[in-house]
Design an enzyme around this catalytic site. Structure first.
Site, PDB file in Angstrom:
ATOM      1  N   HIS A   1      72.754  31.648  43.758  1.00  0.00           N
ATOM      2  CA  HIS A   1      73.793  32.503  43.193  1.00  0.00           C
ATOM      3  C   HIS A   1      74.294  33.706  43.919  1.00  0.00           C
ATOM      4  O   HIS A   1      75.198  34.116  43.085  1.00  0.00           O
ATOM      5  CB  HIS A   1      73.165  32.834  41.699  1.00  0.00           C
ATOM      6  CG  HIS A   1      72.256  31.628  41.114  1.00  0.00           C
ATOM      7  ND1 HIS A   1      71.352  31.824  39.572  1.00  0.00           N
ATOM      8  CD2 HIS A   1      72.761  30.480  40.658  1.00  0.00           C
ATOM      9  CE1 HIS A   1      70.937  30.835  39.705  1.00  0.00           C
ATOM     10  NE2 HIS A   1      72.266  29.876  39.755  1.00  0.00           N
TER      11      HIS A   1
ATOM     12  N   CYS B   1      59.735  41.623  58.263  1.00  0.00           N
ATOM     13  CA  CYS B   1      59.120  42.985  58.892  1.00  0.00           C
ATOM     14  C   CYS B   1      57.914  42.775  58.243  1.00  0.00           C
ATOM     15  O   CYS B   1      57.876  41.301  57.417  1.00  0.00           O
ATOM     16  CB  CYS B   1      60.124  44.739  58.543  1.00  0.00           C
ATOM     17  SG  CYS B   1      60.583  44.934  56.881  1.00  0.00           S
TER      18      CYS B   1
END
Length: 144
Positions: free
Chosen positions: A99, A66
Site C-alpha cells: 500500500h 536500530c
C-alpha cells in the site's frame, strides 16, 4: 537486486544475519552499517548513507536497523524520495510495500527475534506495490 543496509550497534547481529540471507538468495549488498562490537555509535551516521544510496538509485531498496527502529526510520524519512517503514511483523511489511510502496525497511532490533526478522525481510522483498488508489496517496506525501 541491490540492497543497501545500515545499522547501529544494536542492529549489528541482525545486519549480518540479513546480509548472509540475502547473499544466499543472490542479492548484492552495500553495507553501510556499523561493523565493530563493543562500542556504542549514533544511528544517523549509518542511516544517512543507506538512505542516500536508495534515493540516488544505487540500491533497489534499503534495510535499516536500530534499537527501536524509530530513530532509523525518522532519519531516513528526511530524504524526499524515501518511504521508510517501521516494521515489527511480516503483516506490516506486506502492507508497507503493498500500500505504501516503502523503499526502506526499518527494523527494531530490540523487539523482533531472528526468525521474525528473516520472515519480515522475505515478505518485504516478495511483495509488489499495488498502485491504484495507493499511488495517488503516495504522490501526496512529499511537500512541494
Amino acid at each position: 537486486m541491490k540492497v543497501a543496509i545500515g545499522s547501529d550497534h544494536t542492529g549489528i547481529d541482525y545486519k549480518y544475519l540479513i546480509i548472509n540471507y540475502l547473499i544466499k538468495k543472490g542479492h548484492r549488498i552495500k553495507d553501510f552499517g556499523y561493523s565493530n562490537y563493543g562500542e556504542k555509535v549514533d544511528y544517523p551516521d549509518f542511516i544517512h548513507p543507506t538512505a542516500e544510496s536508495v534515493e540516488k538509485g544505487e540500491a533497489d531498496f534499503g534495510i535499516i536497523i536500530c534499537g527501536s527502529g524509530n530513530g532509523a526510520a525518522m532519519t531516513a524519512n528526511k530524504y524526499q524520495k524515501i518511504r521508510a517503514a517501521l516494521v515489527w511483523k511480516k503483516e506490516i511489511a506486506f502492507l508497507a510495500k503493498r500500500h505504501n510502496n516503502a523503499n526502506i525497511l526499518s527494523l527494531p532490533a530490540r523487539f523482533v527475534d531472528k526468525k521474525e526478522v528473516l520472515e519480515i525481510v522475505e515478505m518485504f522483498i516478495q511483495t509488489d506495490f499495488e498502485g491504484g488508489r495507493h499511488k495517488i496517496r503516495i504522490e501526496k506525501i512529499p511537500i512541494k
